[in-house]
Design an enzyme around this catalytic site. Structure first.
Site, PDB file in Angstrom:
ATOM      1  N   GLU A  86       0.835  -1.210   0.000  1.00  0.00           N
ATOM      2  CA  GLU A  86       0.000   0.000   0.000  1.00  0.00           C
ATOM      3  C   GLU A  86       0.867   1.257   0.000  1.00  0.00           C
ATOM      4  OE1 GLU A  86      -3.203   0.083   2.889  1.00  0.00           O
ATOM      5  OE2 GLU A  86      -3.271   2.268   2.788  1.00  0.00           O
ATOM      6  N   LYS A 278      -7.234  -0.613  11.590  1.00  0.00           N
ATOM      7  CA  LYS A 278      -6.610  -1.064  10.335  1.00  0.00           C
ATOM      8  C   LYS A 278      -5.362  -0.226  10.058  1.00  0.00           C
ATOM      9  CE  LYS A 278      -6.050  -1.310   5.646  1.00  0.00           C
ATOM     10  NZ  LYS A 278      -5.258  -0.437   4.781  1.00  0.00           N
ATOM     11  N   ASP A 294       3.996 -14.062  11.667  1.00  0.00           N
ATOM     12  CA  ASP A 294       2.673 -14.455  11.182  1.00  0.00           C
ATOM     13  C   ASP A 294       1.692 -13.299  11.417  1.00  0.00           C
ATOM     14  OD1 ASP A 294       0.162 -15.543  10.821  1.00  0.00           O
ATOM     15  OD2 ASP A 294       0.592 -17.395  11.894  1.00  0.00           O
ATOM     16  N   HIS A 391      -2.179  10.090   0.240  1.00  0.00           N
ATOM     17  CA  HIS A 391      -2.384   8.801  -0.413  1.00  0.00           C
ATOM     18  C   HIS A 391      -2.243   8.923  -1.911  1.00  0.00           C
ATOM     19  CE1 HIS A 391      -4.468   5.426   1.891  1.00  0.00           C
ATOM     20  NE2 HIS A 391      -3.603   6.010   2.684  1.00  0.00           N
TER      21      HIS A 391
HETATM   22  C1  MEV Z   1      -5.609   3.369   5.158  1.00  0.00           C
HETATM   23  O1  MEV Z   1      -4.869   2.243   4.782  1.00  0.00           O
HETATM   24  C2  MEV Z   1      -5.630   3.504   6.651  1.00  0.00           C
HETATM   25  C3  MEV Z   1      -6.485   4.642   7.199  1.00  0.00           C
HETATM   26  O2  MEV Z   1      -7.802   4.523   6.681  1.00  0.00           O
HETATM   27  C4  MEV Z   1      -6.475   4.518   8.696  1.00  0.00           C
HETATM   28  C5  MEV Z   1      -7.421   5.468   9.400  1.00  0.00           C
HETATM   29  O3  MEV Z   1      -8.442   5.861   8.830  1.00  0.00           O
HETATM   30  O4  MEV Z   1      -7.117   5.781  10.570  1.00  0.00           O
HETATM   31  C6  MEV Z   1      -5.949   5.968   6.750  1.00  0.00           C
END
Ligand code: MEV
Length: 445
Positions: A86, A278, A294, A391
């Site tokens: 990513e 995430k 793992d 991003h």
């Molecule tokens: C993207 O991979 C992760 C985010 O969505 C985490 C978040 O929203 O805190 C940017």
């Protein structure tokens, strides 16, 4: 798309035979084979090592291996290896690491290091007999595993506790066994001990409790648990709110206040909590992969831990008491620095060397700190510029590669999108415009 038929004896074929059969299922089979062979390791011996990691291996699948420098953790700098596809995760970790290195860095602490596994069994008949035999049975179980645990015991680990748990259904019990696995993740060690115990459980009951060959024990399964709340690490960041400085146009106080709200939302709202967490696992998984750990086990345990109160919540907590911005991540991390892939994968051992050959506790501190860094940077962007800016800047390069854009045109696109929103459509339009194609070498925007 060609029709896929049932394949028999596939796993027994050679790699070349498997590749040919699979390629025959694709329209452009020759190009397919070439692409797959193109990713084989130049060194045949090395390729064989990769082939044997798994079953039915046809080729290798590349992922970028990057590093995030400037991680100051407990007053020591680390250059952290990260394997992730990513775009922007490594950049985000590096940015947060640099920001916090100027404010004292990460303080990390391992809170506990044990893991558990269970023998799940049913008991038909008089359970009093089970309880009255328990002390003798426990000794028997421990003795039965001495050969398996001898090496681990020498290193300070082994079996720490065995408990008999009365399960939620009538006649269902568990042997809950607590392990210390030192520098190993320990999955094989734990499972081997549990399976040995399950055999011993049956044998003990056969010899001491069962009447006339009627054994009341049925072992259902023996397996470690990937829920490891007692293998816990904490990493925290803290500085005076005023020391945060101005962040993306927000004053330190405004930033702290908004950050607090964002974390509160992630505490209360499961939709946000999952995304928030995430972002933590973006960093954690990347280091886990680079160090041969793992990541599925880590994710499973981490998500379960975040739901330990009964509702799924953010894994991080924030305090702004006494004018101090104090941000903390507490997370279970079952990691290893020996065994598994650590000595087999040609880059895993170098990742560990890059980190100074850490013991497992040190690696837990590094991994947790990277997770916290990624989350800090994500929340920071979300409450200021939004994440798309960062991003999409990274994503732009992927889109340009998708269109096979030459390097000199890429620079032109980077200039063009500096202040514009990046989207697949916008990039295509830009590339189709005369500006990009006809005057690529002359025009600077
Ligand atoms: C993207 O991979 C992760 C985010 O969505 C985490 C978040 O929203 O805190 C940017």
């Amino acid at each position: 798309m060609k029709e896929v038929k049932k394949l028999t004896g596939f796993s027994k074929l050679t790699k070349a035979e498997k590749l040919k059969i699979v390629a025959d299922h694709v329209e452009a089979s020759d190009a397919f084979m070439e692409a797959f062979k193109g990713c084989w390791h130049a060194d045949e011996q090395q390729q064989q090592v990769f082939d044997e990691f798994s079953e039915n291996t046809l080729t290798n699948f590349f992922l970028p291996y990057g590093v995030a420098p400037n991680f100051l953790i407990n007053d020591r700098y680390y250059i952290v290896p990260m394997v992730i596809e990513e775009s922007s995760v490594v950049a985000a970790a590096a940015k947060a690491a640099k920001f916090w290195a100027e404010r004292g860095g990460f303080k990390a602490e391992v809170l506990s290091t044990t893991k558990v596994g269970h023998v799940h069994f049913t008991w038909q008949g008089n359970d009093e007999k089970l309880y009255t035999s328990w002390e003798a049975l426990k000794k028997y179980l421990l003795t039965s595993t001495t050969q398996l645990t001898a090496g681990m015991q020498k290193r300070g680990g082994g079996i720490k506790q065995i408990a008999l748990i009365d399960g939620p259904e009538v006649g269902y019990y568990q042997l809950k066994v607590t392990f210390e696995t030192c520098d190993a993740m320990g999955a094989n060690f734990i499972n081997a001990c549990l399976e040995e115990m399950s055999r011993s459980l049956k044998a003990f009951v056969e010899e001491n409790v069962a009447e006339e060959g009627d054994n009341p024990v049925e072992v259902i399964m023996s397996i470690l648990s990937n829920y490891t709340p007692e293998c816990l690490v904490k990493s925290s960041l803290s500085c005076k709110i005023s020391q945060l400085g101005c962040i993306n146009g927000l004053s330190p106080e405004e930033f702290a206040r908004k950050f607090e709200k964002a974390v509160k939302i992630a505490k209360r709202d499961v939709y946000r909590a999952v995304t928030h967490n995430k972002g933590i696992f973006n960093g954690i998984d990347a280091v886990a992969i680079a160090t041969g750990n793992d990541f599925r086990a880590i994710e499973a345990g981490g998500h379960a831990y975040s739901a330990r109160s009964g509702s799924y919540q953010s894994l991080t907590t924030l305090s702004l008491a006494h004018g101090i911005f104090s941000y903390e991540l507490k997370i279970p991390l079952a990691l290893g620095v020996v065994g598994g892939l650590t000595q087999l994968h040609p880059l895993v051992k170098w990742s560990l060397r890059l980190l100074g050959n850490p013991n497992v506790s040190e690696l837990m501190k590094v991994v947790a700190s990277v997770g916290l860094a990624n989350n800090f940077n994500a929340v920071c962007s979300l409450i200021t510029t939004g994440i798309q800016q960062g991003h999409m800047k990274m994503h732009l390069s992927n889109i340009l590669n998708h269109f096979g854009v030459a390097d000199h045109q890429k620079q032109l696109a980077f200039n063009h999108f500096k202040k514009k929103t990046v989207s697949f459509h916008a990039v295509r339009e830009f590339l189709e415009s005369k500006v990009a194609y006809n005057h690529a070498d002359n025009i600077s925007e």
